[in-house]
Design a protein around this motif. Structure first.
Motif, PDB file in Angstrom:
ATOM      1  N   GLU A   1     -27.327  -5.215 -58.067  1.00  0.00           N
ATOM      2  CA  GLU A   1     -27.575  -3.795 -58.291  1.00  0.00           C
ATOM      3  C   GLU A   1     -26.522  -3.188 -59.207  1.00  0.00           C
ATOM      4  OE1 GLU A   1     -27.786  -1.657 -54.611  1.00  0.00           O
ATOM      5  OE2 GLU A   1     -29.137  -3.161 -53.755  1.00  0.00           O
ATOM      6  N   PRO A   2     -26.926  -2.392 -60.168  1.00  0.00           N
ATOM      7  CA  PRO A   2     -25.930  -1.693 -60.981  1.00  0.00           C
ATOM      8  C   PRO A   2     -25.317  -0.546 -60.176  1.00  0.00           C
ATOM      9  CG  PRO A   2     -28.116  -1.029 -61.630  1.00  0.00           C
ATOM     10  CD  PRO A   2     -28.290  -2.066 -60.562  1.00  0.00           C
ATOM     11  N   TRP A   3     -24.231   0.015 -60.712  1.00  0.00           N
ATOM     12  CA  TRP A   3     -23.573   1.140 -60.037  1.00  0.00           C
ATOM     13  C   TRP A   3     -24.492   2.355 -60.072  1.00  0.00           C
ATOM     14  CZ3 TRP A   3     -19.034   1.055 -57.424  1.00  0.00           C
ATOM     15  CH2 TRP A   3     -18.482   2.287 -57.052  1.00  0.00           C
ATOM     16  N   PRO A   4     -24.852   2.927 -58.920  1.00  0.00           N
ATOM     17  CA  PRO A   4     -25.796   4.052 -58.934  1.00  0.00           C
ATOM     18  C   PRO A   4     -25.115   5.358 -59.340  1.00  0.00           C
ATOM     19  CG  PRO A   4     -25.142   3.552 -56.706  1.00  0.00           C
ATOM     20  CD  PRO A   4     -24.421   2.564 -57.576  1.00  0.00           C
ATOM     21  N   GLU A   5     -25.931   6.324 -59.686  1.00  0.00           N
ATOM     22  CA  GLU A   5     -25.397   7.628 -60.095  1.00  0.00           C
ATOM     23  C   GLU A   5     -24.900   8.428 -58.892  1.00  0.00           C
ATOM     24  OE1 GLU A   5     -24.785   9.298 -63.045  1.00  0.00           O
ATOM     25  OE2 GLU A   5     -24.991   7.242 -63.784  1.00  0.00           O
ATOM     26  N   ASN A   6     -25.474   8.150 -57.727  1.00  0.00           N
ATOM     27  CA  ASN A   6     -25.171   9.006 -56.572  1.00  0.00           C
ATOM     28  C   ASN A   6     -24.115   8.416 -55.639  1.00  0.00           C
ATOM     29  OD1 ASN A   6     -26.594   6.933 -55.536  1.00  0.00           O
ATOM     30  ND2 ASN A   6     -28.076   8.182 -54.391  1.00  0.00           N
ATOM     31  N   ALA A   7     -23.211   7.590 -56.170  1.00  0.00           N
ATOM     32  CA  ALA A   7     -22.143   7.043 -55.322  1.00  0.00           C
ATOM     33  C   ALA A   7     -21.265   8.173 -54.816  1.00  0.00           C
ATOM     34  CB  ALA A   7     -21.316   6.055 -56.119  1.00  0.00           C
ATOM     35  N   THR A   8     -20.849   8.071 -53.552  1.00  0.00           N
ATOM     36  CA  THR A   8     -20.031   9.144 -52.982  1.00  0.00           C
ATOM     37  C   THR A   8     -18.767   8.588 -52.359  1.00  0.00           C
ATOM     38  OG1 THR A   8     -21.495   8.992 -51.105  1.00  0.00           O
ATOM     39  CG2 THR A   8     -21.728  10.938 -52.492  1.00  0.00           C
ATOM     40  N   LEU A   9     -17.713   9.396 -52.411  1.00  0.00           N
ATOM     41  CA  LEU A   9     -16.454   9.044 -51.758  1.00  0.00           C
ATOM     42  C   LEU A   9     -16.190  10.095 -50.689  1.00  0.00           C
ATOM     43  CD1 LEU A   9     -13.198   7.895 -53.394  1.00  0.00           C
ATOM     44  CD2 LEU A   9     -13.109   9.923 -51.985  1.00  0.00           C
ATOM     45  N   TYR A  10     -15.868   9.634 -49.485  1.00  0.00           N
ATOM     46  CA  TYR A  10     -15.631  10.570 -48.399  1.00  0.00           C
ATOM     47  C   TYR A  10     -14.152  10.669 -48.084  1.00  0.00           C
ATOM     48  CZ  TYR A  10     -20.623  10.579 -47.417  1.00  0.00           C
ATOM     49  OH  TYR A  10     -21.970  10.734 -47.503  1.00  0.00           O
TER      50      TYR A  10
END
Lengths: 324, 259
Positions: free
Chosen positions: B16-25
């Motif tokens: 899988e490529p890096w998605p646009e909606n990656a999130t850091l908490y």
């Protein structure tokens, strides 16, 4: 500077000058720097001034127990093995020592104290055999629970137990750390050229127990043995700086180890016999006291003073005690 | 199970490529987050920016308890959750993004060693100052850590955390240290980093690596956080090349978005 400092260390075995990593680090550094220390190898941490080993008692009656503090103290006394290092090399030393503390120490704790087979067959047996009589029953277990606690806190996992998953993770980190050390060492004799420094002492202290101790679960040793330069590095230091300990093991000590254990116990035997005799005597005495021997003593004293017409009562008492 | 599962996961990650909606908490930025957590979180953000991977930062009061390892920060990418810098670096590597490919073996060994130096000395010193210095713990750490919770729970959680950190300090032999000794350790660590950096723009010359991200995260946070005493920041400020290093990374990777 008049009297030399006293260094308290765990005894050695398996061809090592000491069985504990921290003690090995200090011993190796003292050898590298040529510090004249009065060495006391003991097997009873309670006889160390700080209650733990290693411990350095300086001639100002201070007691130091962290290897880093001891090394700093020796450095202040002009016994400096890092004198020739450049500032960048000093920085590298600090970095690689941190690397070992973060990646290798947890695996060492695991392999010696947590892995059940290794702990029962080797670690606990070694400490129990070398400690004196009453301590050998509870100190190894207490040391183990302390080490397990330390590993739990290091990993930040309260309920950590021995297991395949954990073992794989820790050994993976340790193997990576050994690879990195091996790459850094390359084909040099020591990490910074031809003379050893404090980093060499730390590496030696962490790797030598893995290399020399025969554990039932020896995955770390297998990996270390596949890295030739690190293996040679450890054996060279043993040969050059601890020739006596190295020879002891390779020569006569290895084969007669099983029955040699009995011979080792001979000096303690006397003490144990004496102790058991004392315990038995104590038990007999207390039994006698509890069942009323004291009252007889009183009566006997009384018998000397009292008039003879009380005689029958006294003998009656005797009979009662005999019966009860 | 684990080996097979890991191989499977890394294959998945690679596919899988890096998605646009990656999130850091991370915990709440204004009221809750502590120095050490902020440093770790900033290090991960810097790393992802250096890789050119977009990530959206979300602040949640319970992020510590959401994280799989209990440590901050963690990222949520696709259907996977990864926490802490080390695993995140491996995770991005599996996806084909790496900053340390250009290094040779010795350099990589040194990079790993220096990263552990930061974790072993700077991070531990931050934790010590936060929780073992009574003034800081009472005025800053406990109130901030427990700010989202109401009365009985806030006290319990804060003291529980403090107790845990203090036990850890005792286990690693830091329990007997004084605050001055800890500051000395910080100086020693900064000295080593400063020596290693020298006059180069980054630790391994022209290209930033994960080490640069980690050092930036910690030093920048120390420099910009107000504590009860400014001693910690002062110790860092005496190394001018580290200061310009922080400024350089801030300008290169954070200026455009944060301004």
């Amino acid at each position: 500077m008049a009297a030399p400092d006293e260094l308290f260390c765990w005894e050695g075995d398996w061809g090592l000058p000491s069985v504990s990593t921290d003690c090995l680090v200090v011993l190796a550094y003292a050898q590298f720097a040529g510090a004249p220390l009065k060495l006391r190898k003991i097997c009873n941490p309670w006889r160390s001034p700080s209650g733990s080993l290693p411990a350095l008692k300086t001639n100002q009656k201070e007691t130091l127990s962290r290897p880093a503090d001891i090394i700093i103290h020796l450095r202040k006394q002009k016994f400096n093995a890092d004198y020739d290092l450049s500032a960048k090399e000093g920085a590298d030393s600090l970095a690689f020592i941190s690397l070992m503390e973060e990646k290798l120490t947890p695996a060492l704790i695991y392999t010696f104290w947590v892995e059940p087979k290794n702990y029962v067959d080797v670690t606990r047996r070694w400490y129990a055999e070398h400690m004196t009589f009453p301590l050998n029953f509870f100190l190894p277990g207490r040391m183990q629970s302390r080490q397990l606690e330390k590993l739990r806190l290091l990993r930040g996992d309260e309920s950590l137990e021995a297991g395949e998953e954990l073992e794989k993770e820790l050994y993976c980190d340790a193997a990576e750390c050994m690879n990195l050390l091996s790459q850094r060492l390359g084909s040099q004799k020591f990490f910074f050229g031809d003379s050893p420094s404090s980093l060499d002492a730390y590496v030696f202290g962490h790797l030598a127990p893995i290399l020399k101790c025969k554990l039932p679960n020896g995955k770390l040793q297998q990996h270390l043995k596949s890295l030739d330069n690190l293996t040679n590095f450890c054996s060279d230091i043993l040969l050059l700086y601890f020739p006596r300990d190295g020879r002891e093991s390779s020569g006569p000590k290895a084969p007669p180890q099983p029955d040699g254990g009995d011979f080792d116990n001979v000096p303690n035997k006397r003490r144990k016999q004496l102790l058991s005799a004392l315990v038995a005597l104590g038990a007999m005495l207390s039994y006698a006291l509890l069942t009323g021997m004291v009252s007889i003593l009183h009566v006997q004293q009384g018998a000397l003073e009292e008039p003879p017409d009380l005689e029958p009562i006294e003998s009656h008492q005797h009979e009662e005690q005999g019966g009860s | 199970m684990s080996l097979a599962a890991e191989a499977f996961v890394s294959q998945l990650a690679a596919a899988e490529p890096w998605p646009e909606n990656a999130t850091l908490y991370q915990p709440l930025k204004e009221d809750q987050i502590l120095l050490s957590d902020h440093a770790s979180s900033l290090a991960v953000q810097a790393y992802l920016r250096m890789c050119g991977l977009p990530v959206q930062v979300l602040c949640r009061v319970n992020s510590e308890f959401m994280s799989p390892s209990g440590k901050i920060p963690f990222i949520h990418v696709g259907n996977q959750v990864v926490s802490e810098l080390g695993p995140i670096v491996q995770f991005t590597k599996a996806k084909g993004h790496s900053l340390s490919d250009g290094l040779d073996d010795v350099q990589r060994a040194e990079m790993k060693a220096y990263m552990e130096l930061v974790n072993n000395m700077l991070l531990t010193a931050e934790l010590y100052i936060q929780w073992c210095d009574d003034a800081t713990a009472a005025e800053i750490s406990r109130p901030r850590y427990s700010s989202p919770y109401s009365w009985p729970l806030s006290k319990i959680l804060a003291y529980q955390k403090q107790w845990e950190v203090r036990r850890k300090m005792n286990a690693i032999g830091w329990g007997g240290k004084t605050l001055q000794q800890v500051y000395e350790d910080v100086s020693q660590c900064c000295q080593a980093l400063s020596q290693r950096l020298g006059m180069q723009p980054y630790f391994f010359n022209k290209q930033p690596t994960e080490l640069d991200a980690l050092v930036f995260g910690h030093l920048f946070t120390i420099l910009t956080t107000r504590l009860t005493s400014s001693e910690l920041a002062e110790r860092v400020k005496s190394y001018s090349n580290l200061l310009s290093f922080c400024r350089r990374i801030e300008q290169t990777y954070f200026e455009d978005k944060s301004s």
